[in-house]
Design an enzyme around this catalytic site. Structure first.
Site, short mmCIF file in Angstrom:
data_model
loop_
_atom_site.label_atom_id
_atom_site.label_comp_id
_atom_site.label_asym_id
_atom_site.label_seq_id
_atom_site.Cartn_x
_atom_site.Cartn_y
_atom_site.Cartn_z
N LYS A 120 0.83 -1.21 0.00
CA LYS A 120 0.00 0.00 0.00
C LYS A 120 0.86 1.26 0.00
CE LYS A 120 -1.91 1.68 3.69
NZ LYS A 120 -2.72 1.88 4.91
N ASP A 138 -6.59 1.34 1.00
CA ASP A 138 -6.62 1.42 2.45
C ASP A 138 -8.02 1.06 2.93
OD1 ASP A 138 -8.17 3.59 1.75
OD2 ASP A 138 -7.08 5.03 3.00
#
Length: 210
Positions: A120, A138
């Site tokens: 991420k 997220d």
């Protein structure tokens, strides 16, 4: 959601916010990387308060490595997990100096090899700094993608791949930011603000609020 509805949703988000960007504050690529590492399980607002103290004394990898783990920790102790984050930032600063002349690499493998940098975080840096069409999923994006029927998936990687397939190419570079902002301020976790949503009529969420 049908592909036409997906395209319409992003067209509306683009019209409302033509140049979206991260809410993290940074002055260069190194600072963006550090801010994203610090943002794990912390709010952007909290990270910005900490980096306003940290970045003036350690604006680049060399200064950060010199400041060291203890010095970094002292500047960021207001955010969660600050001791471990300070350790990671000190280590990644040294690695950047040793392997990349202090610069942030534009390569996923090299980024993910840095302490505290997962998929991420790498995606955020690749998209925001290097303008690569990546999708950093997220909790906000995961929720929005599933709730709206935009790109359902059982885990973040599945949602990431689905979004890369379903988001029209014309919107892909900024899609990450639009989705995060939508999840953060409109399609919130406990009670989405459907009455304020500009894509309400396109959304497939069954339990819309007034």
């Amino acid at each position: 959601m049908p592909r036409a509805a997906v395209a319409e949703a992003f067209q509306r988000w683009q019209t409302a916010n033509p140049t979206p960007t991260t809410e993290l504050e940074y002055g260069n690529g190194f600072q963006l990387l550090v801010a994203v590492v610090l943002s794990a399980q912390s709010t952007d607002k909290g990270v910005n308060l900490a980096t306003r103290r940290l970045f003036p004394v350690a604006p680049d990898a060399a200064a950060m490595a010199t400041l060291g783990e203890a010095g970094i920790a002292e500047h960021i102790k207001t955010i969660g997990l600050y001791r471990n984050k300070a350790k990671n930032v000190a280590m990644l600063s040294r690695i950047l100096l040793e392997r990349h002349a202090g610069e942030v690499p534009a390569d996923r493998g090299a980024l993910e090899a840095l302490p505290g940098v997962g998929r991420k975080t790498a995606n955020v840096v690749l998209n925001t700094l290097f303008r690569q069409p990546t999708m950093a999923v997220d909790t906000h994006i995961f929720r929005v993608a599933n709730r709206m029927g935009l790109a359902p998936g059982k885990d973040v990687l599945e949602v990431e791949k689905a979004l890369l397939r379903r988001v029209p190419k014309d919107f892909l570079l900024d899609a990450h930011h639009w989705l995060i902002l939508h999840g953060r301020y409109v399609c919130t976790a406990r009670k989405p603000l459907c009455g304020q949503c500009i894509v309400r009529d396109l959304c497939e969420y069954r339990d819309k609020t007034d």
